[in-house]
Design an enzyme around this catalytic site. Structure first.
Site, PDB file in Angstrom:
ATOM      1  N   SER A 135       0.856  -1.187   0.000  1.00 52.28           N
ATOM      2  CA  SER A 135       0.000   0.000   0.000  1.00 52.28           C
ATOM      3  C   SER A 135       0.884   1.226   0.000  1.00 52.28           C
ATOM      4  O   SER A 135       2.053   1.153   0.417  1.00 52.28           O
ATOM      5  CB  SER A 135      -0.860  -0.005   1.268  1.00 52.28           C
ATOM      6  OG  SER A 135      -1.582   1.203   1.394  1.00 52.28           O
ATOM      7  N   TYR A 148      -3.047  -0.250  10.740  1.00 51.80           N
ATOM      8  CA  TYR A 148      -2.979  -0.623   9.318  1.00 51.80           C
ATOM      9  C   TYR A 148      -1.668  -0.153   8.710  1.00 51.80           C
ATOM     10  O   TYR A 148      -1.011  -0.915   7.978  1.00 51.80           O
ATOM     11  CB  TYR A 148      -4.177  -0.028   8.567  1.00 51.80           C
ATOM     12  CG  TYR A 148      -4.208  -0.388   7.087  1.00 51.80           C
ATOM     13  CD1 TYR A 148      -4.430  -1.700   6.681  1.00 51.80           C
ATOM     14  CD2 TYR A 148      -4.018   0.575   6.102  1.00 51.80           C
ATOM     15  CE1 TYR A 148      -4.462  -2.039   5.335  1.00 51.80           C
ATOM     16  CE2 TYR A 148      -4.058   0.254   4.758  1.00 51.80           C
ATOM     17  CZ  TYR A 148      -4.277  -1.067   4.370  1.00 51.80           C
ATOM     18  OH  TYR A 148      -4.304  -1.390   3.036  1.00 51.80           O
TER      19      TYR A 148
END
Ligand code: NJP
Length: 244
Positions: A135, A148
């Site tokens: 990501s 996260y």
């Protein structure tokens, strides 16, 4: 035999789109995820299009199950380690440790389990590729994403370490780092099932990426000639391109 690609987290979003894309590119695709009905449906749709796919229900946090899955495969040329996601808005100050642990389990341990289990087959294939779905959160931070962001930094670290460990072996390691992708379920999970809050996540960025945008990058990276390693692909919506 056609080359074989395993996609984890193939029941929705980027994983389902990647499975479709790899099947269209000539791979026999094995779709895995926990929701058996969803992977069966995507596999059936791929087969109906005249391409090759199978489904295998799998929770990537269960190492024994991942190893048992690996033992069923006749070979493996590509692993797309995509299963993952965000749970809850989780600021460091107020986030729930149970969410942090769950995100670590799927994003980090899941990637480690699947990569470890399939590595012998990927090496034996003579031209293997591992795609790690990380990501932009693996390379920067955003407010309210403590657990996260930490977990996705972990996926980046796995890709970097694996590339070093595989030096001299015929296996490439690709890290794919998307910005915001409108896959719906990702934001719904992040917002704990609150559809209005999930919609607000996407409303913040004009024209987010689609799952197909990311799947195109997966297919491109794995179909480069065997001597070309695509280390890192960062894909962001144009509207996010000026950030950070
Ligand atoms: O989300 P979603 P995306 N074992 O929720 C599976 C990253 N990413 O496609 O098990 C096995 O549609 C789940 O399947 P199921 C993100 O971090 C996204 O957007 O049936 N599978 C489903 O197929 C993730 O790594 C954005 O519930 C498990 C899949 O994971 C990847 O892209 C931005 C599992 C999640 O699909 C795909 O996310 C970014 C388990 N224990 C990175 N737990 C974004 N959307 O904006 C979950 O930078 N799955």
């Amino acid at each position: 035999h056609p080359p074989l690609a395993v996609v984890t987290g193939a029941s929705s979003g980027i994983g389902a789109a990647s499975a479709r894309g790899l099947a269209a590119a000539g791979y026999h695709v094995v779709l895995t995820a926990r929701r058996a009905d969803r992977i069966e449906a995507v596999a059936a749709e791929i087969r109906a299009a005249g391409q090759s796919a199978a489904a295998y229900p799998l929770d990537v946090t269960d190492r024994a199950a991942v190893n048992a899955f690996a033992a069923t495969l006749p070979r493996c040329d590509v692993l797309v380690a995509n299963a993952g996601g965000a749970l809850g808005a989780d600021p460091v100050a107020t986030g729930d440790p149970a969410d942090w642990l769950a995100m670590y389990q799927v994003n980090v341990m899941g990637t480690l389990h699947t990569t470890q289990a399939l590595l012998p087959a990927l090496v034996a294939s003579g031209a293997g590729t591992v795609v790690v779905m990380s990501s932009t959160a693996a390379h920067t931070a955003y407010e309210g994403g403590g657990g996260y962001v930490a977990a996705k930094h972990g996926t980046h670290a796995i890709a970097a370490t694996l590339r070093l460990e595989l030096s001299g072996e015929p296996v490439r390691v690709v890290e794919l780092a998307p910005g915001m992708v409108k896959t719906d379920e990702f934001a719904v999970n992040r917002m704990r099932g609150d559809a209005a809050k999930a919609a607000a996540v996407y409303a913040g960025v004009e024209k987010p990426l689609t799952a197909e945008d990311v799947a195109d990058a997966v297919v491109w990276a794995v179909t480069r000639p065997a001597h070309v390693n695509v280390d890192l692909l960062v894909l962001r919506p144009l509207a996010q391109a000026a950030q950070h």
